[in-house]
Write a protein that holds these residues in place. Structure first.
Motif, PDB file in Angstrom:
ATOM      1  N   GLU A  38       0.831  -1.195   0.000  1.00  0.00           N
ATOM      2  CA  GLU A  38       0.000   0.000   0.000  1.00  0.00           C
ATOM      3  C   GLU A  38       0.869   1.250   0.000  1.00  0.00           C
ATOM      4  O   GLU A  38       1.826   1.345   0.767  1.00  0.00           O
ATOM      5  CB  GLU A  38      -0.906   0.023   1.235  1.00  0.00           C
ATOM      6  N   VAL A  39       0.524   2.182  -0.881  1.00  0.00           N
ATOM      7  CA  VAL A  39       1.210   3.470  -0.946  1.00  0.00           C
ATOM      8  C   VAL A  39       0.141   4.555  -0.902  1.00  0.00           C
ATOM      9  O   VAL A  39      -0.851   4.484  -1.630  1.00  0.00           O
ATOM     10  CB  VAL A  39       2.033   3.621  -2.250  1.00  0.00           C
ATOM     11  N   VAL A  40       0.326   5.530  -0.031  1.00  0.00           N
ATOM     12  CA  VAL A  40      -0.557   6.692   0.016  1.00  0.00           C
ATOM     13  C   VAL A  40       0.312   7.921  -0.204  1.00  0.00           C
ATOM     14  O   VAL A  40       1.269   8.155   0.526  1.00  0.00           O
ATOM     15  CB  VAL A  40      -1.314   6.810   1.360  1.00  0.00           C
ATOM     16  N   ALA A  41      -0.020   8.680  -1.256  1.00  0.00           N
ATOM     17  CA  ALA A  41       0.676   9.932  -1.550  1.00  0.00           C
ATOM     18  C   ALA A  41      -0.252  11.076  -1.175  1.00  0.00           C
ATOM     19  O   ALA A  41      -1.402  11.114  -1.614  1.00  0.00           O
ATOM     20  CB  ALA A  41       1.040   9.997  -3.028  1.00  0.00           C
ATOM     21  N   ILE A  50      -4.364  19.132  -5.641  1.00  0.00           N
ATOM     22  CA  ILE A  50      -4.012  18.686  -6.989  1.00  0.00           C
ATOM     23  C   ILE A  50      -5.159  17.842  -7.525  1.00  0.00           C
ATOM     24  O   ILE A  50      -5.647  16.935  -6.841  1.00  0.00           O
ATOM     25  CB  ILE A  50      -2.701  17.882  -6.989  1.00  0.00           C
ATOM     26  N   GLU A  51      -5.578  18.151  -8.722  1.00  0.00           N
ATOM     27  CA  GLU A  51      -6.635  17.379  -9.364  1.00  0.00           C
ATOM     28  C   GLU A  51      -6.064  16.054  -9.864  1.00  0.00           C
ATOM     29  O   GLU A  51      -4.932  16.015 -10.355  1.00  0.00           O
ATOM     30  CB  GLU A  51      -7.233  18.161 -10.538  1.00  0.00           C
ATOM     31  N   PRO A  52      -6.838  14.968  -9.788  1.00  0.00           N
ATOM     32  CA  PRO A  52      -6.344  13.671 -10.268  1.00  0.00           C
ATOM     33  C   PRO A  52      -5.899  13.705 -11.732  1.00  0.00           C
ATOM     34  O   PRO A  52      -4.958  13.002 -12.099  1.00  0.00           O
ATOM     35  CB  PRO A  52      -7.548  12.738 -10.088  1.00  0.00           C
ATOM     36  N   LEU A 101       0.693   8.240 -13.128  1.00  0.00           N
ATOM     37  CA  LEU A 101       1.125   7.094 -12.341  1.00  0.00           C
ATOM     38  C   LEU A 101       1.594   6.028 -13.312  1.00  0.00           C
ATOM     39  O   LEU A 101       0.842   5.612 -14.187  1.00  0.00           O
ATOM     40  CB  LEU A 101      -0.040   6.578 -11.489  1.00  0.00           C
ATOM     41  N   THR A 102       2.867   5.618 -13.194  1.00  0.00           N
ATOM     42  CA  THR A 102       3.412   4.611 -14.102  1.00  0.00           C
ATOM     43  C   THR A 102       4.189   3.570 -13.307  1.00  0.00           C
ATOM     44  O   THR A 102       4.623   3.832 -12.188  1.00  0.00           O
ATOM     45  CB  THR A 102       4.363   5.240 -15.150  1.00  0.00           C
ATOM     46  N   ALA A 140      -5.546   2.206  -8.234  1.00  0.00           N
ATOM     47  CA  ALA A 140      -5.289   3.536  -7.682  1.00  0.00           C
ATOM     48  C   ALA A 140      -6.605   4.287  -7.573  1.00  0.00           C
ATOM     49  O   ALA A 140      -7.455   4.209  -8.464  1.00  0.00           O
ATOM     50  CB  ALA A 140      -4.308   4.299  -8.568  1.00  0.00           C
ATOM     51  N   ARG A 141      -6.774   4.998  -6.479  1.00  0.00           N
ATOM     52  CA  ARG A 141      -7.958   5.834  -6.293  1.00  0.00           C
ATOM     53  C   ARG A 141      -7.520   7.124  -5.603  1.00  0.00           C
ATOM     54  O   ARG A 141      -6.556   7.130  -4.838  1.00  0.00           O
ATOM     55  CB  ARG A 141      -9.036   5.095  -5.521  1.00  0.00           C
ATOM     56  N   TYR A 142      -8.240   8.185  -5.888  1.00  0.00           N
ATOM     57  CA  TYR A 142      -7.916   9.501  -5.338  1.00  0.00           C
ATOM     58  C   TYR A 142      -9.058   9.904  -4.416  1.00  0.00           C
ATOM     59  O   TYR A 142     -10.205  10.034  -4.862  1.00  0.00           O
ATOM     60  CB  TYR A 142      -7.739  10.504  -6.478  1.00  0.00           C
ATOM     61  N   ILE A 143      -8.758  10.061  -3.137  1.00  0.00           N
ATOM     62  CA  ILE A 143      -9.782  10.365  -2.147  1.00  0.00           C
ATOM     63  C   ILE A 143      -9.304  11.509  -1.264  1.00  0.00           C
ATOM     64  O   ILE A 143      -8.259  11.397  -0.607  1.00  0.00           O
ATOM     65  CB  ILE A 143     -10.081   9.130  -1.257  1.00  0.00           C
ATOM     66  N   ASP A 144     -10.050  12.612  -1.252  1.00  0.00           N
ATOM     67  CA  ASP A 144      -9.771  13.737  -0.350  1.00  0.00           C
ATOM     68  C   ASP A 144      -8.308  14.182  -0.362  1.00  0.00           C
ATOM     69  O   ASP A 144      -7.690  14.372   0.682  1.00  0.00           O
ATOM     70  CB  ASP A 144     -10.187  13.391   1.086  1.00  0.00           C
ATOM     71  N   GLY A 145      -7.725  14.319  -1.535  1.00  0.00           N
ATOM     72  CA  GLY A 145      -6.351  14.796  -1.645  1.00  0.00           C
ATOM     73  C   GLY A 145      -5.289  13.730  -1.448  1.00  0.00           C
ATOM     74  O   GLY A 145      -4.110  14.049  -1.374  1.00  0.00           O
TER      75      GLY A 145
END
Length: 148
Positions: free
Chosen positions: A54-57, A62-64, A69-70, A122-127
């Protein structure tokens, strides 16, 4: 450091030099700080479960669509560009300290050998960019039956 120096070109030059030194150390997989502080942007949390890595950035503001992501040869790369805040661009605003980094960024995470590059979500949630990489089935612990 004396607070009068914040917001000056001297302070900016020192921070830039420190960032260059830190980047040089990171390129060799080292850190320039005895406490192993990583000063890169975005900040990351990296961990694992029994089934995934698991990686959380942390990417507030920043907009998705601005992110790339590569994955290539076991290296997971997060890249993008953080724009400056509009108020800082106005000529009549005097900034005394700027801690929010702006501009292009790139973070590379070396995945363990048992990560499956075909199984990434990958998912983008609340920044926050949340990335899950499945472990290969062959690397997971399993019970082995003993014949008698």
């Amino acid at each position: 450091m004396n607070t009068i120096m914040y917001g000056t070109k001297f302070h900016s030059d020192i921070e830039s030099f420190r960032d260059q030194i830190d980047e040089m150390f990171r390129n060799f997989g080292l850190t320039s700080n005895i406490r192993s502080e990583v000063r890169g942007f975005p900040s990351l949390n990296v961990g694992s479960t029994n089934d995934t890595f698991e990686v959380v950035a942390f990417l507030p503001g920043i907009e998705p669509a601005q992110l790339q992501l590569t994955i290539d040869n076991g290296l997971l790369e997060i890249a993008g560009d953080r724009k400056g805040v509009v108020q800082e661009d106005k000529k009549n605003v005097h900034v005394y300290a700027r801690e929010r980094k702006t501009g292009p960024f790139r973070r590379v995470i070396e995945l363990p050998e048992d990560a499956d590059p075909e199984q990434i979500k990958a998912r983008y949630i609340d920044g926050c960019l949340c990335i899950s990489v499945r472990k290969r089935e062959s690397s997971k612990p399993r019970s082995i039956k003993i014949n008698h």
